[in-house]
Write a protein that holds these residues in place. Structure first.
Motif, PDB file in Angstrom:
ATOM      1  N   TRP A 105       0.805  -1.221   0.000  1.00  0.00           N
ATOM      2  CA  TRP A 105       0.000   0.000   0.000  1.00  0.00           C
ATOM      3  C   TRP A 105       0.839   1.273   0.000  1.00  0.00           C
ATOM      4  CZ3 TRP A 105      -2.936  -3.356  -1.491  1.00  0.00           C
ATOM      5  CH2 TRP A 105      -3.360  -4.457  -0.754  1.00  0.00           C
ATOM      6  N   THR A 127       1.558  -4.408  -5.448  1.00  0.00           N
ATOM      7  CA  THR A 127       2.012  -3.072  -5.095  1.00  0.00           C
ATOM      8  C   THR A 127       1.203  -1.985  -5.787  1.00  0.00           C
ATOM      9  OG1 THR A 127       3.938  -1.593  -5.037  1.00  0.00           O
ATOM     10  CG2 THR A 127       3.776  -3.070  -6.931  1.00  0.00           C
ATOM     11  N   LEU A 128       1.082  -0.867  -5.092  1.00  0.00           N
ATOM     12  CA  LEU A 128       0.497   0.337  -5.682  1.00  0.00           C
ATOM     13  C   LEU A 128       1.539   1.088  -6.497  1.00  0.00           C
ATOM     14  CD1 LEU A 128      -1.547   1.822  -2.661  1.00  0.00           C
ATOM     15  CD2 LEU A 128      -2.377   0.408  -4.531  1.00  0.00           C
ATOM     16  N   CYS A 145      -5.290  -3.860  -4.982  1.00  0.00           N
ATOM     17  CA  CYS A 145      -4.645  -2.545  -5.003  1.00  0.00           C
ATOM     18  C   CYS A 145      -5.665  -1.415  -5.116  1.00  0.00           C
ATOM     19  CB  CYS A 145      -3.646  -2.467  -6.157  1.00  0.00           C
ATOM     20  SG  CYS A 145      -2.148  -3.419  -5.853  1.00  0.00           S
ATOM     21  N   HIS A 148      -8.086  -1.656  -1.613  1.00  0.00           N
ATOM     22  CA  HIS A 148      -7.495  -2.145  -0.358  1.00  0.00           C
ATOM     23  C   HIS A 148      -8.062  -1.481   0.884  1.00  0.00           C
ATOM     24  CE1 HIS A 148      -4.608   1.193   0.319  1.00  0.00           C
ATOM     25  NE2 HIS A 148      -4.681   1.290  -1.001  1.00  0.00           N
TER      26      HIS A 148
END
Length: 164
Positions: A105, A127-128, A145, A148
């Protein structure tokens, strides 16, 4: 997810199965063909998360049932509990904080969790961080993502939406 499997995999074969079954062919052959089409669609790979700088810290199963002790969807388990140090849902932990370099995040994370299938094949990073070259393109990873914050507030509700 179940509807998507039906639309993408099973639905296109419906016409073929109907046409073949109407020809009064051998039932054994018909059911053998049917199982070859449907069985692989129902057997999804189990996906796991590994975090840390060496990606050696197990962080749970992405698509396991809510009752599975390793599931990120099990709010009573080690990997789904918002207070656990090994949970991506712990906003104050290494693997769930928006500020941690190990968290999916954090939009600038250097070491986001890796998604690995049950055979150990690397399927990208959760992953962002859009600059990560090996960011996972899996639909589940994209949904995690995107939503979340909302998912964290209602794990079981989101699990039902995604998997039932």
């Amino acid at each position: 997810m179940g509807d998507k499997i039906f639309k993408d995999i099973i639905h296109p074969f419906q016409k073929i199965i109907f046409a073949v079954s109407n020809k009064r062919m051998n039932f054994k052959l018909f059911f053998t063909c049917l199982s070859l089409i449907i069985f692989p669609a129902l057997q999804a790979q189990t996906l796991h998360l590994y975090g840390g700088s060496d990606r050696d810290q197990y962080l749970g199963c992405l698509n396991c049932d809510t009752f599975d002790k390793n599931s990120i969807w099990n709010s009573f388990g080690e990997y789904g509990n918002m207070l656990s140090s090994k949970s991506i849902w712990n906003s104050y932990g290494n693997y769930g904080s928006a500020l941690s370099t190990y968290s999916p995040w954090n939009t600038y994370a250097s070491y986001p969790p890796a998604i690995v299938d049950e055979d150990g094949n690397f399927l990208g990073y959760l992953t962002l961080n859009t600059y990560t070259s090996e960011r996972s393109e899996l639909e589940l990873a994209q949904i995690l993502c995107k939503y979340h914050d909302s998912i964290k507030k209602d794990l079981s509700g989101w699990y039902d939406k995604l998997f039932h």
